[in-house]
Every structure is written in C-alpha cells, then in structure tokens.
Design an enzyme around this catalytic site. Structure first.
Site, PDB file in Angstrom:
ATOM      1  N   ASN A 118      13.523  46.480  46.578  1.00 45.81           N
ATOM      2  CA  ASN A 118      12.630  45.426  46.100  1.00 45.81           C
ATOM      3  C   ASN A 118      11.389  46.085  45.512  1.00 45.81           C
ATOM      4  O   ASN A 118      10.314  46.051  46.106  1.00 45.81           O
ATOM      5  CB  ASN A 118      12.253  44.498  47.260  1.00 45.81           C
ATOM      6  CG  ASN A 118      11.392  43.337  46.794  1.00 45.81           C
ATOM      7  OD1 ASN A 118      11.304  43.068  45.591  1.00 45.81           O
ATOM      8  ND2 ASN A 118      10.749  42.654  47.731  1.00 45.81           N
TER       9      ASN A 118
ATOM     10  N   ARG B  77      14.076  39.600  45.996  1.00 47.01           N
ATOM     11  CA  ARG B  77      13.736  40.943  45.509  1.00 47.01           C
ATOM     12  C   ARG B  77      13.495  40.864  44.004  1.00 47.01           C
ATOM     13  O   ARG B  77      14.007  39.985  43.332  1.00 47.01           O
ATOM     14  CB  ARG B  77      14.853  41.933  45.828  1.00 47.01           C
ATOM     15  CG  ARG B  77      16.193  41.524  45.276  1.00 47.01           C
ATOM     16  CD  ARG B  77      17.280  42.529  45.599  1.00 47.01           C
ATOM     17  NE  ARG B  77      17.908  42.321  46.876  1.00 47.01           N
ATOM     18  CZ  ARG B  77      17.752  43.124  47.927  1.00 47.01           C
ATOM     19  NH1 ARG B  77      16.973  44.169  47.840  1.00 47.01           N
ATOM     20  NH2 ARG B  77      18.380  42.888  49.053  1.00 47.01           N
ATOM     21  N   THR B  78      12.676  41.793  43.504  1.00 48.49           N
ATOM     22  CA  THR B  78      12.386  41.814  42.068  1.00 48.49           C
ATOM     23  C   THR B  78      13.592  42.378  41.324  1.00 48.49           C
ATOM     24  O   THR B  78      14.006  43.507  41.590  1.00 48.49           O
ATOM     25  CB  THR B  78      11.168  42.712  41.791  1.00 48.49           C
ATOM     26  OG1 THR B  78      10.072  42.247  42.556  1.00 48.49           O
ATOM     27  CG2 THR B  78      10.804  42.678  40.324  1.00 48.49           C
ATOM     28  N   LEU B  79      14.159  41.584  40.414  1.00 49.20           N
ATOM     29  CA  LEU B  79      15.286  42.076  39.625  1.00 49.20           C
ATOM     30  C   LEU B  79      14.843  42.574  38.261  1.00 49.20           C
ATOM     31  O   LEU B  79      15.462  43.442  37.677  1.00 49.20           O
ATOM     32  CB  LEU B  79      16.327  40.975  39.433  1.00 49.20           C
ATOM     33  CG  LEU B  79      16.945  40.442  40.713  1.00 49.20           C
ATOM     34  CD1 LEU B  79      17.950  39.354  40.391  1.00 49.20           C
ATOM     35  CD2 LEU B  79      17.632  41.563  41.482  1.00 49.20           C
TER      36      LEU B  79
END
Lengths: 256, 249
Positions: free
Chosen positions: B122, B16-18
């Site tokens: 995400n 997932r995009t952090l």
C-alpha cells in the site's frame, strides 16, 4: 535511617513527604564502587573503580559503550545497571535505524528519566538500585549526565557517584576551572586523581581495578582497560593524595 | 466485468493505493559549492490534464532542509504533515525550540516509511527528493541530496532528476558535471549561479519533452546560511521547430 511504617511500598508517602523506598534505593547506589565523569569543551571522560569479590574473581565491568558517541558508567546494583545500559543501547540503535544519525544526548536523558520515574510511582515495582554517569558527544558538544534511583537526571560539568564519592566531588569542585580547556589526557588525569581520593589510604589505583573511557570531537567512545591504563596511572603516580577519604558507610557486599 | 469482480475491485481500491490521482512530474536537484539547488514546476496533473496550477512542489522544512515531491499530491500532503509533526516533536524531545532535523535524518525516516508502506503493498505514491546541508563528523555543513522512491529505493546522489526527468535530464546533468570537472578539475564544484542556471536549462528541456510539465516553476536553494524557495518563474521556450515539424495531423 531506620525502619518505619511508611517504607514498605514505593507508593507510600511518609508524613515528612519522603518516599522511603526511593531513599533506600539511593543508599544502594552509594554502596557501589566509585566512578567519576568530567567534561571539557571538546571531550568527556569516565573513570571507574572495578571491584573483585575476592582474589579468585575477575574485576567487574563498569563501563558500557552505548553507541559510537556515548557510553555509561554504573555504580550500585550492577545487574540493574546492565538492564538500563541495554535499554539505552536499544534507544541509541533504534534512533540510528530511523535517522542514520547519533541520538542527541538530551533525547537519551528524557527517555532515561521516564523509565526511571515509572518505577517510583507504580505499585509492585521497585526503583533501580543504581546510579549512572553517561558520557556523550553530540552536535551540542560533550555531555556528562548523572542519574540516580530517584529518577533525577541532571547534566553536569563533573560528577562522582558511589562509595566515598564525596572526596572525589571535593577534588572536582576545587579544580572546576581547569576542566573547560583541558585536553582529553589532562581530563583523564584529573578524573583519576579524583577517583584516587575515594580510596582508603592503604589502597591504590591499579591497572586491574581501574577503567577509563573517553569520547569527544573526533574521538569515538573508547574504553581503556588493563595494560593500556598503566601509562595514565604512571603519569599521576608522583602527585600526592590531596584529601584523606571520608569514612565509608556500610561494608562491601555483592554490589559494585 | 462481472458484478462480483467490480465489488472486489472497489474493495481493493479502498484498502490500498493502486494508482496515483493528482500527480507532480519531474524534480531536478544539483549540488554546488556550499549548497544544493532544486527545481520543480507548479502544476498537479489529473491524468494528462493540467488540473491544479500554482501548486508548490517544494517544501521548506527548516533552515537546512527542503523536500521536493513527484507523484501523488495527496500522499505528499500526508507525508508533509508527518514530517512537520516529527520536526515539532524533535524540538520537544531535545528541549530546544531551535533544534532542527537534519536532511539526512528526514531522508532516512522517509526511506524507512516508504519501504514499510511498499512492503504492505500500500505505497505512498511519491518520489521524494530531500536536499540540504548536512553536518559531517566535524560539524562542517556539506551539501546533501537524498532521493526515495515509492518502492523505498533510496540513495545519496550528487545530482538527480526524477520521473520523466530521470530519462531525459539525468544524462544532461552528468554531461555538464563531467564537462565542469574536465575544465576546472575533478574536485571543483559548480557555483551557485552555475547550478541555478543548469536547473533553468533542465526545466526548459523537461517542458519541451514531458507532456505533463508546465512552464511555471520554482527553484529552491539551500546554503550553509539558510534554505529558501525563490519566487516562481515562468519560462517561454523556443518553439521555432514547430514551424518545420509538421508531419502529423
């Protein structure tokens, strides 16, 4: 048309190149009570004959609102028709969910055609025994679309399907030039006159057996029933019948 | 960090995009009489480094729609491709090679998309501004701005600034609009030239105050005729205050 050895499954071609099950399904549509659709440059209207199985029954609902800008009238097996109407309603509403706009009528046509065609090409399925007349208004203007169990989906200026609808089509062809610039009310009058021609001589359009719908520029889809139909019937009351109805094939049964 | 914590973090970043990587900063848009104007600078920053210059942050979709982005550049390129394909499919569905998605349709679709990604934890790390001309019920084209954030927050303002611009510029835009209404009346709108002039001033302010902003920018204009991204412009600015503001080492 009589029974033969190539008509048991929709997946069987006849030597003449016909799918008999599809042809029989079109016959089912022709047994339903008539409906007429006409469009002008600004509006599209539908009128339909509602049948009552007997005097104790209410008259069947033939016209369904699919969305603010589109509705449909059904002829044939009404139960099949309701499934298709509900399918179109979900297509309209899921498009509105994604885009917050009315679905273009051409998109509905494509989806309808695919759904109808699937049932003419899979083993074990049967074609829908119903024809639809869709009336809609989108950015391209008003539309009248006719579908039948063979999955043919075609845009028209005016059309009629159901029992004795040939008489209605004759009226529509004769008056085609008057439709483009007609007002919504004039279109409704034309449609009622065309519908009236499908009735046997002793019957007439009444507020109980007639339903009207209109959609167009500045006019969301609206169904007119019962007492609200009466003023339109009075307006055409003094015009004589143009044509004696063509002989019907088959009798009344459970189909509408 | 302990070994298992490092391994866990790497796995999470792969799923997932952090945080965003190469980012665009503010986008500013204002409606005017007969259309909308939008502006964004032409740099993609890698953290605080101005890494990629000459990057266009405005995308012309069709003759009635422009989309500007702030946030992750890669996520925007993904969205750009999605929108392009959807617009292409729309032509096929309508059976009409000239059929165009309206700005409202694009904005609504992006809202659904970004909210969905946010709900999956995400996100597509972008703030998107869709501008254009939207037909009303009568078919008359009206100016349209739609904004969607990475959390799926979406609305239709008459003028908007994103990113740091939301903090710095939005109030200036509000003041300008109120002044215009006070001078010319509540229902009057800016002219195209007034709107574009306002955006140039806004870019100048952003350049002074936002360390991620750059001096090269481009303006996009949508009118009822067409949508166009104008050639890039460069601003210099007035740095005279640097002479007096020396109280740091």
């Amino acid at each position: 048309m009589f029974r033969n050895q190539y008509d048991s499954d929709v997946t069987v071609w006849s030597p003449q190149g016909r799918l008999h099950q599809v042809d029989y399904a079109v016959e089912a549509m022709k047994q339903g009570s008539a409906t007429v659709g006409i469009r002008s440059n600004t509006h599209a209207v539908l009128v339909a004959l509602k049948r009552a199985a007997n005097e104790l029954c209410s008259h069947q609902k033939k016209i369904y609102e699919l969305d603010r800008h589109v509705g449909v009238s059904i002829a044939g097996l009404l139960s099949d028709g309701r499934i298709l109407a509900r399918f179109l309603q979900t297509e309209c509403s899921s498009w509105r969910w994604d885009y917050k706009e009315s679905v273009p009528i051409q998109v509905l046509n494509n989806r309808m055609q695919l759904k109808l065609q699937a049932n003419t090409q899979h083993y074990g399925r049967r074609p829908f025994g119903v024809g639809l007349v869709i009336a809609g208004y989108d950015q391209k203007g008003p539309h009248i679309v006719k579908t039948d169990p063979s999955a043919e989906t075609v845009e028209t200026y005016a059309t009629s399907i159901g029992a004795r609808s040939q008489s209605a089509r004759t009226y529509l062809e004769r008056h085609l030039a008057d439709f483009s610039d007609a007002t919504a009310d004039q279109l409704i009058e034309h449609a009622l006159l065309a519908l009236r021609d499908t009735l046997p001589a002793e019957e007439n359009l009444t507020k109980k057996n007639t339903t009207i719908a209109v959609v167009g520029k500045g006019q969301p889809f609206k169904v007119i029933d019962d007492n609200d139909v009466q003023p339109y019937l009075e307006r055409i009351g003094d015009q004589p019948r143009a044509v004696a109805p063509v002989e019907a094939e088959g009798g009344d049964n459970m189909q509408e | 960090m302990a070994a298992h914590q490092v391994a866990h973090r790497i796995a999470e970043e792969n799923q997932r995009t952090l945080n965003p990587t190469c980012t665009g900063t503010s986008v500013v848009a204002v409606t005017f009489d007969g259309g909308v104007a939008i502006v964004a600078d032409r740099v993609a920053s890698y953290g605080k480094t101005a890494r990629y210059k000459g990057v266009s942050r405005l995308y012309r979709l069709n003759s009635s729609t422009l989309i500007g982005f702030g946030g992750d550049h890669a996520d925007f390129q993904f969205i750009q491709n999605l929108i392009y394909r959807r617009a292409h499919d729309y032509k096929a569905m309508c059976g009409d090679p000239d059929a165009e998605l309206s700005p409202m349709a694009v904005h609504s679709y992006l809202t659904a998309l970004l909210y969905y990604r946010r709900s999956r934890m995400n996100p597509l790390w972008n703030t998107l501004v869709v501008v254009g001309t939207q037909p009303d019920d009568e078919g008359v084209k009206k100016p349209f701005i739609g904004i969607v954030t990475l959390k799926g927050v979406a609305y239709h303002p008459k003028y908007v600034a994103t990113g740091l611009g939301a903090m710095l510029i939005q109030q200036s835009l509000e003041t300008e609009f109120r002044k215009h209404q006070a001078t010319y009346g509540a229902e009057t709108k800016l002219t195209k030239d007034e709107a574009v002039g306002l955006l140039r001033k806004a870019m100048e302010l952003v350049y002074y105050h936002d360390c991620l902003a750059h001096s090269e920018y481009e303006i996009g204009v949508v009118t009822t005729e067409d949508a166009a991204v104008l050639p890039p412009e460069e601003l210099v600015g007035n740095w005279a205050m640097a002479e007096t503001n020396c109280n740091y080492e």
